[in-house]
Design an enzyme around this catalytic site. Structure first.
Site, PDB file in Angstrom:
ATOM      1  CG  ASP A   1      45.671  36.653  34.981  1.00  0.00           C
ATOM      2  OD1 ASP A   1      44.960  35.628  34.856  1.00  0.00           O
ATOM      3  OD2 ASP A   1      46.521  36.767  35.887  1.00  0.00           O
TER       4      ASP A   1
ATOM      5  CB  THR B   1      40.177  30.386  41.848  1.00  0.00           C
ATOM      6  OG1 THR B   1      39.218  31.397  41.541  1.00  0.00           O
ATOM      7  CG2 THR B   1      39.532  29.022  41.693  1.00  0.00           C
TER       8      THR B   1
ATOM      9  CE  LYS C   1      47.008  30.252  39.408  1.00  0.00           C
ATOM     10  NZ  LYS C   1      45.806  30.754  40.125  1.00  0.00           N
TER      11      LYS C   1
ATOM     12  CG  ASP D   1      47.147  39.716  40.324  1.00  0.00           C
ATOM     13  OD1 ASP D   1      47.117  40.911  40.688  1.00  0.00           O
ATOM     14  OD2 ASP D   1      46.112  39.086  40.003  1.00  0.00           O
TER      15      ASP D   1
ATOM     16  CE1 TYR E   1      45.222  50.825  37.776  1.00  0.00           C
ATOM     17  CE2 TYR E   1      45.592  50.482  40.128  1.00  0.00           C
ATOM     18  CZ  TYR E   1      44.839  50.266  38.986  1.00  0.00           C
ATOM     19  OH  TYR E   1      43.719  49.462  39.068  1.00  0.00           O
TER      20      TYR E   1
HETATM   21  N1  LIG Z   1      40.054  22.833  38.562  1.00  0.00           N
HETATM   22  C1  LIG Z   1      39.651  24.096  38.470  1.00  0.00           C
HETATM   23  N2  LIG Z   1      39.183  24.739  39.576  1.00  0.00           N
HETATM   24  C2  LIG Z   1      38.779  26.021  39.515  1.00  0.00           C
HETATM   25  N3  LIG Z   1      38.789  26.751  38.385  1.00  0.00           N
HETATM   26  C3  LIG Z   1      39.236  26.170  37.260  1.00  0.00           C
HETATM   27  C4  LIG Z   1      39.686  24.833  37.244  1.00  0.00           C
HETATM   28  N4  LIG Z   1      40.096  24.555  35.993  1.00  0.00           N
HETATM   29  C5  LIG Z   1      39.906  25.656  35.256  1.00  0.00           C
HETATM   30  N5  LIG Z   1      39.366  26.628  35.999  1.00  0.00           N
HETATM   31  C6  LIG Z   1      39.026  27.968  35.501  1.00  0.00           C
HETATM   32  O1  LIG Z   1      40.025  28.839  35.957  1.00  0.00           O
HETATM   33  C7  LIG Z   1      39.489  30.096  36.337  1.00  0.00           C
HETATM   34  C8  LIG Z   1      40.286  30.594  37.531  1.00  0.00           C
HETATM   35  O2  LIG Z   1      41.606  30.777  37.047  1.00  0.00           O
HETATM   36  P1  LIG Z   1      42.886  30.881  37.961  1.00  0.00           P
HETATM   37  O3  LIG Z   1      43.964  31.380  37.075  1.00  0.00           O
HETATM   38  O4  LIG Z   1      43.125  29.623  38.706  1.00  0.00           O
HETATM   39  O5  LIG Z   1      42.401  32.007  38.991  1.00  0.00           O
HETATM   40  P2  LIG Z   1      43.155  32.781  40.146  1.00  0.00           P
HETATM   41  O6  LIG Z   1      44.537  33.115  39.623  1.00  0.00           O
HETATM   42  O7  LIG Z   1      42.321  33.991  40.335  1.00  0.00           O
HETATM   43  O8  LIG Z   1      43.205  31.885  41.344  1.00  0.00           O
HETATM   44  C9  LIG Z   1      37.987  29.889  36.600  1.00  0.00           C
HETATM   45  O9  LIG Z   1      37.238  30.904  35.956  1.00  0.00           O
HETATM   46  C10 LIG Z   1      37.690  28.508  36.004  1.00  0.00           C
HETATM   47  O10 LIG Z   1      36.797  28.565  34.899  1.00  0.00           O
HETATM   48  C1  LIG Z   2      41.804  42.191  40.346  1.00  0.00           C
HETATM   49  C2  LIG Z   2      42.345  41.049  41.208  1.00  0.00           C
HETATM   50  C3  LIG Z   2      41.298  40.686  42.257  1.00  0.00           C
HETATM   51  C4  LIG Z   2      42.583  39.841  40.274  1.00  0.00           C
HETATM   52  O1  LIG Z   2      42.819  38.685  41.030  1.00  0.00           O
HETATM   53  P1  LIG Z   2      42.769  37.196  40.421  1.00  0.00           P
HETATM   54  O2  LIG Z   2      41.706  37.117  39.407  1.00  0.00           O
HETATM   55  O3  LIG Z   2      44.108  36.984  39.733  1.00  0.00           O
HETATM   56  O4  LIG Z   2      42.629  36.253  41.557  1.00  0.00           O
HETATM   57  C5  LIG Z   2      43.722  41.462  41.871  1.00  0.00           C
HETATM   58  O5  LIG Z   2      44.617  41.893  40.885  1.00  0.00           O
HETATM   59  C6  LIG Z   2      43.526  42.546  42.906  1.00  0.00           C
HETATM   60  O6  LIG Z   2      43.160  42.288  44.029  1.00  0.00           O
HETATM   61  N1  LIG Z   2      43.766  43.825  42.490  1.00  0.00           N
HETATM   62  C7  LIG Z   2      43.639  44.984  43.346  1.00  0.00           C
HETATM   63  C8  LIG Z   2      42.968  46.141  42.637  1.00  0.00           C
HETATM   64  C9  LIG Z   2      43.716  46.687  41.436  1.00  0.00           C
HETATM   65  O7  LIG Z   2      44.520  45.985  40.811  1.00  0.00           O
HETATM   66  O8  LIG Z   2      43.512  47.879  41.118  1.00  0.00           O
HETATM   67  K   LIG Z   3      43.217  37.751  36.998  1.00  0.00           K
END
Ligand SMILES: Nc1ncnc2c1ncn2[C@@H]1O[C@H](COP(=O)(O)OP(=O)(O)O)[C@@H](O)[C@H]1O
Ligand SMILES: CC(C)(COP(=O)(O)O)[C@@H](O)C(=O)NCCC(=O)O
Ligand SMILES: [K+]
Length: 244
Positions: free
Chosen positions: A117, A10, A13, A96, A87
């Site tokens: 997470d 998404t 960071k 991650d 695994y």
């Molecule tokens: N500004 C934002 N944009 C998108 N998602 C957000 C935001 N603020 C909080 N969230 C929440 O964060 C979650 C995504 O978390 P994040 O740790 O950024 O994901 P990823 O590591 O997969 O990119 C979403 O489920 C959403 O509810």
């Molecule tokens: C499960 C995930 C999509 C999570 O990604 P995120 O929510 O952090 O964006 C990522 O860890 C991934 O692509 N994993 C590969 C499959 C596995 O971990 O078995």
């Molecule tokens: K995750």
């Protein structure tokens, strides 16, 4: 100084570290990657290393313009990690999840650990007290749950995250908020209860974009830390420098 960059599905960071101290953190979208990294490096001129973990389609190439300014390290499965990977398909394990497991192993030594997470997906990772990474589970994150209800039906609206007013939803929107939020809360509590049946003692670390929202709604004692992945990325890199 190290600039750690976590490329999720998404959002991106990033955080600047001086040793183990996090100086500042940033959140931005893939589309603004270069500009943001440029600004951070401009502000933190003493940055020597850029350390990246990506589970998205953002690859090494995206950082190429910074190669003369800093050393770039893309964390991969071939790096040294402080746990035994049990695994059955280690080559497909998300980087991650490996970084989170490394952080949990290094920060909480000699104990069983569950890392949750809550990002785009919710990942569950378990590392036992002997530092065996055992695996876990993957499910849909909060935003993904709202979006899939809307996307795969004709009648359900796309809602944004809200705390449910009551458990028994009295309208379509109340029912969706109840199902999405309580559904995930029950899932997390169910996962914790299942592991409690197998391990008498373990610590729980909760991170990801929805961790603050979820922590308020969970009964169990949890270490909620939105920066846990970035801190773990910094530690994984320090571990690599020591063990390579
Ligand atoms: N500004 C934002 N944009 C998108 N998602 C957000 C935001 N603020 C909080 N969230 C929440 O964060 C979650 C995504 O978390 P994040 O740790 O950024 O994901 P990823 O590591 O997969 O990119 C979403 O489920 C959403 O509810
Ligand atoms: C499960 C995930 C999509 C999570 O990604 P995120 O929510 O952090 O964006 C990522 O860890 C991934 O692509 N994993 C590969 C499959 C596995 O971990 O078995
Ligand atoms: K995750």
């Amino acid at each position: 100084m190290i600039l750690a960059v976590d490329v999720g599905n998404t959002r991106i960071k990033a955080a600047v570290f001086e040793g183990n101290t996090l100086l500042e953190s940033f959140v931005f979208l893939k589309t603004a990657l270069e500009k943001n990294i440029e600004n951070i490096l401009e502000k933190y001129k003493n940055t020597t290393h850029l350390v990246i973990a990506s589970v998205s389609d953002v690859e090494k190439q995206a950082f190429i313009s910074f190669k003369d300014a800093v050393n770039i390290h893309f964390v991969s499965q071939t790096d040294p990690f402080p746990f035994v990977n049990c695994y059955e398909t280690p080559q497909t394990l998300g980087i991650d999840r490996m970084v989170l497991a490394a952080g949990a192993t290094l920060q909480y030594p000699n104990q069983n650990r569950l890392v949750i997470d809550a990002g785009t997906c919710v990942t569950y990772d378990f590392i036992d007290e002997n530092d065996n990474y055992l695996g876990g589970a993957i499910s849909s994150g909060l935003r993904l749950r709202y979006e899939s209800l809307h996307h795969f039906t004709a009648k359900l609206p796309l809602l944004t995250l809200e705390k449910p007013k009551r458990f028994i939803g009295k309208s379509t929107s109340e029912s969706i908020h109840s199902g999405v939020v309580n559904g995930l809360v029950f899932e997390i509590e169910g996962c914790i209860a299942e592991i409690k049946g197998q391990y008498s003692k373990f610590i729980i670390i909760l991170t990801g974009g929805d961790s603050v929202f979820l922590a308020k709604r969970l009964k169990n004692t949890i270490f909620a830390n939105s920066n846990f992945l970035l801190e773990s990325l910094n530690q994984t890199f320090q571990y690599k420098i020591k063990n390579d």
